[in-house]
Design a protein around this motif. Structure first.
Motif, mmCIF file in Angstrom:
data_model
loop_
_atom_site.group_PDB
_atom_site.id
_atom_site.type_symbol
_atom_site.label_atom_id
_atom_site.label_comp_id
_atom_site.label_asym_id
_atom_site.label_seq_id
_atom_site.Cartn_x
_atom_site.Cartn_y
_atom_site.Cartn_z
ATOM 1 N N THR A 76 11.123 38.586 21.012
ATOM 2 C CA THR A 76 11.339 39.227 22.300
ATOM 3 C C THR A 76 10.018 39.341 23.054
ATOM 4 O O THR A 76 9.036 39.864 22.531
ATOM 5 C CB THR A 76 11.928 40.637 22.099
ATOM 6 O OG1 THR A 76 13.152 40.523 21.393
ATOM 7 C CG2 THR A 76 12.173 41.304 23.435
ATOM 8 N N SER A 77 9.980 38.832 24.244
ATOM 9 C CA SER A 77 8.756 38.876 25.040
ATOM 10 C C SER A 77 8.698 40.183 25.824
ATOM 11 O O SER A 77 9.714 40.776 26.144
ATOM 12 C CB SER A 77 8.709 37.696 26.013
ATOM 13 O OG SER A 77 9.826 37.731 26.885
ATOM 14 N N LEU A 78 7.471 40.609 26.096
ATOM 15 C CA LEU A 78 7.256 41.819 26.869
ATOM 16 C C LEU A 78 6.887 41.467 28.300
ATOM 17 O O LEU A 78 6.276 40.425 28.562
ATOM 18 C CB LEU A 78 6.129 42.652 26.244
ATOM 19 C CG LEU A 78 6.407 43.247 24.853
ATOM 20 C CD1 LEU A 78 5.148 43.927 24.322
ATOM 21 C CD2 LEU A 78 7.563 44.220 24.892
ATOM 22 N N CYS A 79 7.270 42.319 29.205
ATOM 23 C CA CYS A 79 6.948 42.134 30.614
ATOM 24 C C CYS A 79 5.895 43.161 31.024
ATOM 25 O O CYS A 79 5.950 44.312 30.606
ATOM 26 C CB CYS A 79 8.206 42.306 31.483
ATOM 27 S SG CYS A 79 9.495 41.100 31.132
ATOM 28 N N MET A 80 4.938 42.711 31.833
ATOM 29 C CA MET A 80 3.915 43.618 32.325
ATOM 30 C C MET A 80 4.231 44.043 33.745
ATOM 31 O O MET A 80 4.549 43.220 34.598
ATOM 32 C CB MET A 80 2.531 42.955 32.287
ATOM 33 C CG MET A 80 1.423 43.847 32.851
ATOM 34 S SD MET A 80 -0.177 43.024 32.951
ATOM 35 C CE MET A 80 -0.590 42.926 31.217
ATOM 36 N N ASN A 81 4.099 45.341 33.964
ATOM 37 C CA ASN A 81 4.210 45.866 35.319
ATOM 38 C C ASN A 81 2.825 45.730 35.957
ATOM 39 O O ASN A 81 1.975 46.610 35.851
ATOM 40 C CB ASN A 81 4.658 47.336 35.275
ATOM 41 C CG ASN A 81 4.931 47.911 36.648
ATOM 42 O OD1 ASN A 81 4.397 47.439 37.644
ATOM 43 N ND2 ASN A 81 5.760 48.941 36.693
ATOM 44 N N LYS A 82 2.622 44.561 36.615
ATOM 45 C CA LYS A 82 1.281 44.235 37.112
ATOM 46 C C LYS A 82 0.841 45.170 38.239
ATOM 47 O O LYS A 82 -0.340 45.470 38.376
ATOM 48 C CB LYS A 82 1.252 42.786 37.583
ATOM 49 C CG LYS A 82 1.449 41.791 36.441
ATOM 50 C CD LYS A 82 1.339 40.347 36.929
ATOM 51 C CE LYS A 82 1.497 39.376 35.769
ATOM 52 N NZ LYS A 82 1.389 37.965 36.210
ATOM 53 N N VAL A 83 1.778 45.646 39.031
ATOM 54 C CA VAL A 83 1.430 46.566 40.112
ATOM 55 C C VAL A 83 0.859 47.860 39.538
ATOM 56 O O VAL A 83 -0.187 48.350 39.978
ATOM 57 C CB VAL A 83 2.659 46.863 40.995
ATOM 58 C CG1 VAL A 83 2.319 47.931 42.028
ATOM 59 C CG2 VAL A 83 3.141 45.579 41.673
ATOM 60 N N LEU A 84 1.560 48.386 38.533
ATOM 61 C CA LEU A 84 1.087 49.614 37.904
ATOM 62 C C LEU A 84 -0.247 49.393 37.201
ATOM 63 O O LEU A 84 -1.158 50.225 37.295
ATOM 64 C CB LEU A 84 2.128 50.125 36.905
ATOM 65 C CG LEU A 84 1.752 51.377 36.097
ATOM 66 C CD1 LEU A 84 1.458 52.548 37.030
ATOM 67 C CD2 LEU A 84 2.868 51.736 35.112
ATOM 68 N N LEU A 110 -3.058 48.907 28.764
ATOM 69 C CA LEU A 110 -1.801 48.354 28.233
ATOM 70 C C LEU A 110 -0.949 49.432 27.554
ATOM 71 O O LEU A 110 0.283 49.333 27.537
ATOM 72 C CB LEU A 110 -2.110 47.233 27.231
ATOM 73 C CG LEU A 110 -2.766 45.967 27.808
ATOM 74 C CD1 LEU A 110 -3.121 44.998 26.688
ATOM 75 C CD2 LEU A 110 -1.840 45.284 28.814
ATOM 76 N N LYS A 111 -1.610 50.447 27.000
ATOM 77 C CA LYS A 111 -0.875 51.514 26.311
ATOM 78 C C LYS A 111 -0.247 52.505 27.281
ATOM 79 O O LYS A 111 0.596 53.305 26.892
ATOM 80 C CB LYS A 111 -1.823 52.281 25.371
ATOM 81 C CG LYS A 111 -2.193 51.541 24.099
ATOM 82 C CD LYS A 111 -3.074 52.412 23.218
ATOM 83 C CE LYS A 111 -3.406 51.728 21.900
ATOM 84 N NZ LYS A 111 -4.274 52.589 21.066
ATOM 85 N N TRP A 112 -0.682 52.471 28.536
ATOM 86 C CA TRP A 112 -0.170 53.449 29.506
ATOM 87 C C TRP A 112 1.348 53.295 29.666
ATOM 88 O O TRP A 112 1.848 52.179 29.781
ATOM 89 C CB TRP A 112 -0.865 53.261 30.849
ATOM 90 C CG TRP A 112 -0.604 54.398 31.793
ATOM 91 C CD1 TRP A 112 0.406 54.477 32.690
ATOM 92 C CD2 TRP A 112 -1.343 55.610 31.900
ATOM 93 N NE1 TRP A 112 0.350 55.659 33.361
ATOM 94 C CE2 TRP A 112 -0.714 56.393 32.905
ATOM 95 C CE3 TRP A 112 -2.474 56.117 31.254
ATOM 96 C CZ2 TRP A 112 -1.188 57.650 33.260
ATOM 97 C CZ3 TRP A 112 -2.939 57.370 31.626
ATOM 98 C CH2 TRP A 112 -2.296 58.113 32.611
ATOM 99 N N PRO A 113 2.103 54.420 29.610
ATOM 100 C CA PRO A 113 3.576 54.332 29.725
ATOM 101 C C PRO A 113 4.014 53.548 30.957
ATOM 102 O O PRO A 113 3.569 53.821 32.076
ATOM 103 C CB PRO A 113 3.997 55.803 29.825
ATOM 104 C CG PRO A 113 2.901 56.555 29.142
ATOM 105 C CD PRO A 113 1.637 55.814 29.443
ATOM 106 N N GLY A 114 4.869 52.575 30.719
ATOM 107 C CA GLY A 114 5.442 51.813 31.819
ATOM 108 C C GLY A 114 4.736 50.513 32.124
ATOM 109 O O GLY A 114 5.263 49.674 32.863
ATOM 110 N N VAL A 115 3.528 50.299 31.553
ATOM 111 C CA VAL A 115 2.799 49.051 31.831
ATOM 112 C C VAL A 115 3.457 47.883 31.113
ATOM 113 O O VAL A 115 3.703 46.832 31.700
ATOM 114 C CB VAL A 115 1.315 49.185 31.432
ATOM 115 C CG1 VAL A 115 0.612 47.828 31.534
ATOM 116 C CG2 VAL A 115 0.623 50.203 32.326
ATOM 117 N N MET A 116 3.725 48.052 29.802
ATOM 118 C CA MET A 116 4.389 46.996 29.024
ATOM 119 C C MET A 116 5.824 47.419 28.745
ATOM 120 O O MET A 116 6.066 48.505 28.228
ATOM 121 C CB MET A 116 3.642 46.758 27.714
ATOM 122 C CG MET A 116 2.181 46.352 27.902
ATOM 123 S SD MET A 116 1.973 44.858 28.906
ATOM 124 C CE MET A 116 2.830 43.635 27.918
#
Length: 287
Positions: A76-84, A110-116
């Motif tokens: 399963t791949s992870l998505c990054m919230n690049k804006v955040l 990367l550990k910040w909630p919602g980034v990954m």
């Protein structure tokens, strides 16, 4: 069925996504209070979890925790919230510049909630599996409360039987007590060298009988025993009703002790109070 407020259940789940462990434990509480320790990405489940507890439980302080470990080999791949992530970097760089020391740690970003985040569809499927595991854990938890509740019911019934036996002993003592009272009154008149007036003697005996009569207290004890058994038989959330009954038991035992005029009745009253206190301690654990 009787339910204890003290219980524990644990269940481990495994899947392609990794490993999860649900734990539910509870202790005595006047009302139902729920506390959750969930990973940040599963905070959205809290409302459903609370509703599940409200449907199955009435009282107790309940703590529910979820430990989750993602499978590092999962496809399963992870998505990054690049804006955040960009906003976090910009803010972190500003802080570093203002402080004049330190540096931005990419891992912290990367550990910040919602980034990954996991893909939405996979995350929904994972939530479904976790909730199914929670439902099984909750069933085990309720079964544990029921098993402990059954044990408490047995302990309380044993005390009810013992209190009934003490009440029967006191009833058996009463004819002897009345005979002793009569002989004591007659002896007082004789020692005082007073002519025995049958009316006066009768009046003294009536007064003493009224002061020492415990028939009403014994009848009420029998009534409380019967009512407590009816409550136990009914089951459900009966803790508060049983707690009220313990107060009623104590009231009669105290009155019985205050009217005791020989050591046998005093001993019976004390034993009843000990048994009632033992019951009260058990009742505190009942939902």
């Amino acid at each position: 069925m009787i339910y204890s407020m003290t219980a524990f259940a644990r269940k481990q789940l495994k899947g392609d996504w990794g490993t999860a462990v649900w734990e539910i434990r509870s202790v005595n509480q006047r009302y139902l209070e729920t506390y959750f320790r969930l990973p940040e990405q599963f905070r959205g489940l809290e409302t459903k979890l609370k509703e599940s507890f409200r449907k199955r439980l009435e009282r107790g302080k309940v703590e529910c925790s979820l430990r989750f470990e993602a499978n590092s080999t999962s496809s399963t791949s992870l998505c990054m919230n690049k804006v955040l992530a960009t906003q976090l970097i910009q803010n972190a760089e500003w802080v570093v510049k203002e402080m004049g020391t330190g540096q931005v740690n990419p891992v912290d970003i990367l550990k910040w909630p919602g980034v990954m985040q996991a893909p939405e569809q996979d995350f929904d499927a994972l939530n479904s599996e976790l909730m199914a595991g929670f439902a099984e854990t909750l069933n085990d938890f309720v079964d544990s409360r029921a098993a402990e509740g059954a044990n408490l019911g047995v302990l309380i019934e044993q005390r009810l039987i013992a209190i009934s036996e003490q009440a029967s002993k006191v009833r058996a003592f009463m004819p002897e007590v009345h005979a002793w009272q009569k002989a004591r009154i007659l002896k007082k008149f004789e020692d005082a060298k007073v002519d025995l007036d049958s009316t006066r003697v009768e009046q003294e005996l009536v007064l003493l009988a009224q002061k020492s009569d415990v028939a009403e207290e014994l009848d009420r004890l029998d009534s409380h025993i019967s009512e407590a058994r009816n409550i136990l038989k009914k089951g459900g959330a009966i803790g508060r009703r049983l707690d009220f009954m313990m107060q009623e038991f104590n009231r009669e035992a105290n009155t019985l002790g205050s009217k005791a005029i020989n050591t046998d009745i005093t001993a019976a009253a004390v034993e009843c109070k000990v048994l009632i206190e033992q019951m009260r301690e058990q009742v505190q654990n009942i939902e």
